[in-house]
Enzyme design. Structure first.
Site, PDB file in Angstrom:
ATOM      1  N   CYS A   1      -5.259  -9.588  -1.851  1.00 17.71           N
ATOM      2  CA  CYS A   1      -6.512 -10.303  -2.064  1.00 17.71           C
ATOM      3  C   CYS A   1      -7.288  -9.679  -3.231  1.00 17.71           C
ATOM      4  O   CYS A   1      -6.936  -9.894  -4.381  1.00 17.71           O
ATOM      5  CB  CYS A   1      -7.333 -10.336  -0.775  1.00 17.71           C
ATOM      6  SG  CYS A   1      -8.734 -11.483  -0.841  1.00 17.71           S
TER       7      CYS A   1
ATOM      8  N   GLU B   1      -1.614  -8.213   6.181  1.00 25.35           N
ATOM      9  CA  GLU B   1      -1.925  -7.249   7.252  1.00 25.35           C
ATOM     10  C   GLU B   1      -2.534  -7.944   8.469  1.00 25.35           C
ATOM     11  O   GLU B   1      -2.525  -7.387   9.589  1.00 25.35           O
ATOM     12  CB  GLU B   1      -2.868  -6.158   6.725  1.00 25.35           C
ATOM     13  CG  GLU B   1      -4.344  -6.507   6.689  1.00 25.35           C
ATOM     14  CD  GLU B   1      -4.739  -7.465   5.579  1.00 25.35           C
ATOM     15  OE1 GLU B   1      -5.920  -7.882   5.549  1.00 25.35           O
ATOM     16  OE2 GLU B   1      -3.889  -7.784   4.723  1.00 25.35           O
TER      17      GLU B   1
ATOM     18  N   HIS C   1      -3.732 -12.316   3.092  1.00 25.02           N
ATOM     19  CA  HIS C   1      -3.833 -11.057   3.840  1.00 25.02           C
ATOM     20  C   HIS C   1      -2.641 -10.887   4.791  1.00 25.02           C
ATOM     21  O   HIS C   1      -2.727 -11.259   5.968  1.00 25.02           O
ATOM     22  CB  HIS C   1      -5.146 -11.018   4.628  1.00 25.02           C
ATOM     23  CG  HIS C   1      -6.336 -10.715   3.784  1.00 25.02           C
ATOM     24  ND1 HIS C   1      -6.842  -9.446   3.636  1.00 25.02           N
ATOM     25  CD2 HIS C   1      -7.104 -11.515   3.013  1.00 25.02           C
ATOM     26  CE1 HIS C   1      -7.891  -9.470   2.832  1.00 25.02           C
ATOM     27  NE2 HIS C   1      -8.065 -10.716   2.424  1.00 25.02           N
TER      28      HIS C   1
END
Length: 224
Positions: free
Chosen positions: A101, A206, A204
């Protein structure tokens, strides 16, 4: 064998916890958990003036680098300068690196690219950041055979989670675009040519336990 060490750049922010309200450095725990699930050791990297001037001392201590998400580029000049210095030197050293990002935006600016400052002004909707504190789910298409597609495990209509209002505009020379939002064509992935693994994505990974992107970074470190 010792676990690979993955450096994770952190946010500088004022935060409240317990009885305290003070300046902190922090990172969402899911970044750390993704690195640990991949069998690596997570090392948090705090903006440091000495390392901004000479990144090698710090980069000598890590096997891979993650430029994590966070505030807009331009909000925290100290963090911006630190991460741009690390990103430039990591690319020179061919150190495996993943931008996430904000990290994608940092890398683009570090090498002379520009940013779209407010995505809805360009695409006409807020699907990339529809509600504060909530992920926006949408699809991206990835160039077949690219590092992004291989790491994601799919090319067409790959689902992702995003939350941003800045984005890559003019692309910096070391990179090529390899991912786009399916709905509006917004840049979603870029990678450096001639490097083993220098990938940046606008979403994202994660936040998605099924994502293999961070694990792929760790795999590249092991292969190195």
């Amino acid at each position: 064998m010792p676990r690979p060490v993955i450096g994770l750049c952190v946010t500088q922010v004022r935060a409240s916890y317990g009885a305290w309200d003070m300046d902190t450095v922090l990172l969402p725990r899911n970044y750390v958990e993704a690195v640990q699930r991949a069998g690596a050791l997570a090392l948090l990297l705090v903006p440091d003036p000495v390392s901004t001037e000479d990144p090698d001392e710090l980069l000598d201590r890590v096997d891979g680098l993650v430029l994590a998400g966070g505030v807009d580029v331009g909000v925290d000049p100290e963090r911006d300068a630190f991460e741009m210095a690390l990103g430039r030197r990591a690319l020179e050293r061919d150190l495996p690196m993943l931008g996430i990002c904000r990290g994608m935006q940092v890398l683009n600016v570090a090498f002379g690219g520009t940013l779209t400052e407010h995505v809805p002004d360009v695409v006409g909707h807020d699907a990339h950041n529809h509600e504060p504190g909530q992920w926006s789910d949408h699809a991206v298409r990835l160039e077949p055979g690219s590092a992004a597609a291989l790491a994601a495990g799919a090319a067409e209509h790959h689902p992702v989670k995003s939350h941003h209002h800045q984005a890559v505009d003019a692309l910096a020379a070391p990179f090529r675009l390899t991912g786009w939002a399916t709905e509006d064509g917004l840049p979603e992935a870029m990678e450096a040519t001639g490097r083993r693994f220098a990938l940046a994505v606008q979403w994202h990974p994660e936040a998605d336990e099924s994502s293999r992107l961070i694990a792929t970074l760790v795999d590249e470190v092991r292969a190195r």
